[in-house]
Design a protein around this motif. Structure first.
Motif, mmCIF file in Angstrom:
data_model
loop_
_atom_site.group_PDB
_atom_site.id
_atom_site.type_symbol
_atom_site.label_atom_id
_atom_site.label_comp_id
_atom_site.label_asym_id
_atom_site.label_seq_id
_atom_site.Cartn_x
_atom_site.Cartn_y
_atom_site.Cartn_z
ATOM 1 N N UNK A 272 -31.720 -11.777 -42.999
ATOM 2 C CA UNK A 272 -32.790 -11.963 -42.005
ATOM 3 C C UNK A 272 -33.569 -13.259 -42.153
ATOM 4 N N UNK A 273 -33.934 -13.575 -43.396
ATOM 5 C CA UNK A 273 -34.912 -14.639 -43.559
ATOM 6 C C UNK A 273 -34.397 -15.961 -42.997
ATOM 7 N N UNK A 274 -35.304 -16.660 -42.389
ATOM 8 C CA UNK A 274 -35.121 -18.002 -41.800
ATOM 9 C C UNK A 274 -34.323 -17.981 -40.488
ATOM 10 N N UNK A 275 -33.992 -16.777 -39.955
ATOM 11 C CA UNK A 275 -33.292 -16.712 -38.674
ATOM 12 C C UNK A 275 -34.157 -15.981 -37.650
ATOM 13 N N UNK A 276 -33.973 -16.360 -36.406
ATOM 14 C CA UNK A 276 -34.720 -15.724 -35.323
ATOM 15 C C UNK A 276 -33.897 -14.554 -34.788
ATOM 16 N N UNK A 277 -34.329 -13.336 -35.092
ATOM 17 C CA UNK A 277 -33.626 -12.143 -34.597
ATOM 18 C C UNK A 277 -34.465 -11.463 -33.513
ATOM 19 N N UNK A 278 -35.341 -12.236 -32.857
ATOM 20 C CA UNK A 278 -36.292 -11.570 -31.954
ATOM 21 C C UNK A 278 -35.599 -10.934 -30.752
ATOM 22 N N UNK A 279 -34.367 -11.346 -30.455
ATOM 23 C CA UNK A 279 -33.658 -10.737 -29.323
ATOM 24 C C UNK A 279 -32.582 -9.762 -29.768
ATOM 25 N N UNK A 283 -30.240 -5.359 -38.279
ATOM 26 C CA UNK A 283 -29.185 -4.530 -38.873
ATOM 27 C C UNK A 283 -29.670 -3.737 -40.081
ATOM 28 N N UNK A 284 -30.769 -4.158 -40.684
ATOM 29 C CA UNK A 284 -31.188 -3.533 -41.950
ATOM 30 C C UNK A 284 -32.262 -2.476 -41.718
ATOM 31 N N UNK A 285 -31.882 -1.202 -41.880
ATOM 32 C CA UNK A 285 -32.813 -0.124 -41.527
ATOM 33 C C UNK A 285 -34.088 -0.122 -42.352
ATOM 34 N N UNK A 286 -34.012 -0.469 -43.639
ATOM 35 C CA UNK A 286 -35.216 -0.367 -44.478
ATOM 36 C C UNK A 286 -36.248 -1.418 -44.071
ATOM 37 N N UNK A 287 -35.780 -2.590 -43.671
ATOM 38 C CA UNK A 287 -36.721 -3.633 -43.249
ATOM 39 C C UNK A 287 -37.448 -3.178 -41.987
ATOM 40 N N UNK A 288 -36.689 -2.638 -41.025
ATOM 41 C CA UNK A 288 -37.324 -2.161 -39.779
ATOM 42 C C UNK A 288 -38.332 -1.071 -40.106
ATOM 43 N N UNK A 289 -37.962 -0.210 -41.019
ATOM 44 C CA UNK A 289 -38.820 0.899 -41.416
ATOM 45 C C UNK A 289 -40.134 0.374 -41.987
ATOM 46 N N UNK A 290 -40.027 -0.581 -42.893
ATOM 47 C CA UNK A 290 -41.236 -1.131 -43.531
ATOM 48 C C UNK A 290 -42.145 -1.768 -42.489
ATOM 49 N N UNK A 291 -41.517 -2.416 -41.493
ATOM 50 C CA UNK A 291 -42.307 -3.104 -40.468
ATOM 51 C C UNK A 291 -43.110 -2.124 -39.607
ATOM 52 N N UNK A 292 -42.706 -0.852 -39.656
ATOM 53 C CA UNK A 292 -43.379 0.185 -38.850
ATOM 54 C C UNK A 292 -44.729 0.600 -39.397
ATOM 55 N N UNK A 293 -44.948 0.394 -40.708
ATOM 56 C CA UNK A 293 -46.145 0.973 -41.330
ATOM 57 C C UNK A 293 -47.364 0.075 -41.129
ATOM 58 N N UNK A 294 -48.493 0.687 -40.757
ATOM 59 C CA UNK A 294 -49.672 -0.122 -40.433
ATOM 60 C C UNK A 294 -50.281 -0.843 -41.626
ATOM 61 N N UNK A 295 -49.990 -0.362 -42.844
ATOM 62 C CA UNK A 295 -50.604 -0.986 -44.030
ATOM 63 C C UNK A 295 -49.646 -1.936 -44.746
ATOM 64 N N UNK A 296 -48.532 -2.276 -44.085
ATOM 65 C CA UNK A 296 -47.569 -3.200 -44.703
ATOM 66 C C UNK A 296 -47.587 -4.521 -43.941
ATOM 67 N N UNK A 297 -47.686 -5.614 -44.693
ATOM 68 C CA UNK A 297 -47.618 -6.954 -44.086
ATOM 69 C C UNK A 297 -46.426 -7.665 -44.711
ATOM 70 N N UNK A 298 -45.562 -8.201 -43.853
ATOM 71 C CA UNK A 298 -44.371 -8.873 -44.385
ATOM 72 C C UNK A 298 -44.262 -10.297 -43.862
ATOM 73 N N UNK A 299 -43.796 -11.179 -44.736
ATOM 74 C CA UNK A 299 -43.509 -12.555 -44.335
ATOM 75 C C UNK A 299 -42.057 -12.848 -44.731
ATOM 76 N N UNK A 300 -41.583 -14.015 -44.352
ATOM 77 C CA UNK A 300 -40.148 -14.291 -44.447
ATOM 78 C C UNK A 300 -39.808 -15.216 -45.625
ATOM 79 N N UNK A 301 -40.036 -14.751 -46.822
ATOM 80 C CA UNK A 301 -39.772 -15.523 -48.052
ATOM 81 C C UNK A 301 -40.258 -16.973 -47.907
ATOM 82 N N UNK A 302 -41.542 -17.092 -47.687
ATOM 83 C CA UNK A 302 -42.102 -18.420 -47.409
ATOM 84 C C UNK A 302 -43.103 -18.869 -48.463
#
Ligand code: NAI
Length: 335
Positions: A272-279, A283-302
Motif C-alpha cells: 500500500x504505502x506510497x501508492x494511490x489506491x483511492x479508486x 486488498x489487505x483486510x486488516x489495514x481496512x479494518x484498522x482504518x474503520x476505528x475512530x481512535x486509530x490514526x494511520x499514516x503511510x510510513x512517512x
C-alpha cells in the motif's frame, strides 16, 4: 572490490521526492551515475539491474535471498539501502554471495520522533475527525475528548537514536519517562527510569515503539502484552509494522483497551504505502479494518519524510556509494 570507473546505480522505487533530493546534490558526486526506475526491487525486477554496479532500494523492497541471488548473477555487488531499518534484507545471504549492503543508520531521528508525537496527539485529541467535522461546517465536539499528556507516563521501547529523541519530546510535554531496551543508553540513564517490559506495559499512559524488527521483537505487542497495558493507553508505532501482531491489536481495540492508536507502520503496508489506491478496494483486510476505528490514526510510513531527513539520506547514500567505489567499508555496512 575497488571500482576504478564511475559507478552505475539503478535506483528502485523512485518517487519524485527521491529524484529531487538525489538530483539536488548529484553534481557533488560526478563518479556516480544514477538511473531511476519506478519498479520495486524484488526477485523478478532484479534483472533490470543488468549492467549496473549497484542498486539502491528502500524499506518496501524485497531484498531477500532470491533477489540477492539474481543480483549476484548479474554481477551487482553493492546494495545501497536508503533507509535505517534493514529487516527486509537477508544479510546472511548477502555475506554468502559477497554482496555489500550499506544503510543510512542515522539521518534525522527527530523526523521520526516528531511524527510519533504527532500521531500520539492526533489519536489522543481525535484531530483527524475534528478536522473533517470542521471542514464540513460541523462544529460539534462530542466524542473528541482527549487526555492531558502532562504529568502522565511515557513508556519508550528502544532507546537508540529515535527513542532518545522521543524521550526528549515527551520530557518537553512534562511527562515522566520510563523505558525498556536490551542495552541501556548511558546518555539517558539519569533522565529516564529503565524498567522491565512488563512494568512498562503496566505503568505507561503512552507507549511508543522505537526498537528494530528482529526475530526477538516480531509480534512483541501481542494480546498478552496488550492485556498487561493500562486501560486507556495510547500506543504509537513508527518503527516496523510487525512489532505488533495486527490480529491481536484489533482484539485489543475491540476490548476498548486503547484510548488511541497511532500507526505510521503496519504489517500489511508493503502493498500500500506510497501508492494511490483511492479508486480501488484495498486488498489487505486488516489495514481496512484498522482504518474503520475512530481512535486509530494511520499514516503511510512517512516518519523519514522531512526535508532535512531526505537531504541527509541522499548525502549518506551517495557517500556510501563513493566509499564503495574506493573499496572502503564503514560503520554503515551491515553485510
Ligand atoms: P537505533 O539502532 O539507534 O536504536 C534501536 C534501539 O532498539 C537500540 O537502542 C537497541 O538496543 C534497541 N533494541 C534492540 N532490540 C531490542 C529489543 N528486543 N527490545 C528493546 N529494545 C531493543 O535505531 P533508530 O535509528 O532509533 O531506529 C529505530 C527503528 O525505527 C529502526 O529499526 C526502524 O525500524 C525504524 N524507523 C522508522 C522510520 C519511519 O519512517 N517510520 C524511519 C527510520 C527508522
Amino acid at each position: 572490490m575497488v571500482y576504478n570507473i564511475s559507478m552505475r546505480v539503478l535506483f528502485y522505487a523512485a518517487k519524485s521526492f527521491d529524484r529531487d533530493s538525489f538530483d539536488a546534490i548529484s553534481d557533488q558526486y560526478p563518479d556516480i551515475e544514477i538511473d531511476y526506475t519506478n519498479s520495486e526491487l524484488e526477485p523478478r525486477s532484479a534483472k533490470m539491474a543488468e549492467g549496473y554496479d549497484a542498486v539502491c532500494a528502500f524499506v518496501s523492497a524485497n531484498v531477500g535471498a532470491k533477489t540477492l541471488s539474481a543480483l549476484a548473477k548479474l554481477g551487482v555487488k553493492i546494495v545501497l539501502m536508503r533507509c535505517a531499518g534493514y529487516d527486509n534484507v537477508d544479510t546472511k545471504k548477502a555475506k554468502e554471495l559477497g554482496i555489500t549492503i550499506k544503510i543510512v543508520p542515522h539521518y534525522s531521528p527527530e523526523a521520526v520522533a516528531e511524527l510519533a508525537m504527532g500521531l500520539a496527539l492526533a489519536a489522543n485529541r481525535r484531530l483527524c475527525k475534528s478536522y473533517n467535522r470542521v471542514r464540513d461546517n460541523n462544529f460539534n465536539i462530542d466524542g473528541l475528548c482527549g487526555v492531558n499528556l502532562s504529568r502522565k507516563t511515557a513508556g519508550i521501547i528502544g532507546t537508540g537514536k529515535i527513542g532518545t529523541a522521543m524521550c526528549c519530546i515527551c520530557m518537553g510535554f512534562g511527562m515522566r519517562i520510563i523505558a525498556y531496551d536490551t542495552h541501556k543508553n548511558p546518555l539517558l540513564e539519569k533522565l529516564v527510569e529503565y524498567v522491565s517490559l512488563d512494568e512498562l506495559y503496566k505503568r505507561s499512559d503512552l507507549i511508543s515503539l522505537h526498537c528494530p524488527l528482529t526475530e526477538e521483537t516480531r509480534h512483541m505487542i501481542d494480546i498478552e502484552a496488550i492485556k498487561k497495558m493500562r486501560d486507556g493507553v495510547i500506543l504509537v508505532n513508527t518503527s516496523r509494522g510487525a512489532l505488533i501482531n495486527t490480529t491481536d491489536l484489533i482484539k485489543g481495540i475491540k476490548m476498548g483497551k486503547f484510548h488511541g492508536v497511532g500507526l505510521d507502520v503496519y504489517e500489511e503496508e508493503a502493498d500500500d504505502i506510497y501508492y494511490d489506491h483511492s479508486n480501488s478496494i484495498l486488498p489487505n483486510p486488516a489495514t481496512s479494518r484498522l482504518l474503520d476505528y475512530p481512535n486509530v490514526v494511520m499514516t503511510s510510513h512517512q516518519g523519514f519524510y522531512t526535508k532535512e531527513a531526505l537531504y541527509a539520506i541522499a548525502e549518506t547514500t551517495l557517500q556510501n556509494a563513493t566509499d564503495a567505489i574506493n573499496g572502503l567499508r564503514n560503520e554503515n555496512d551491515v553485510a
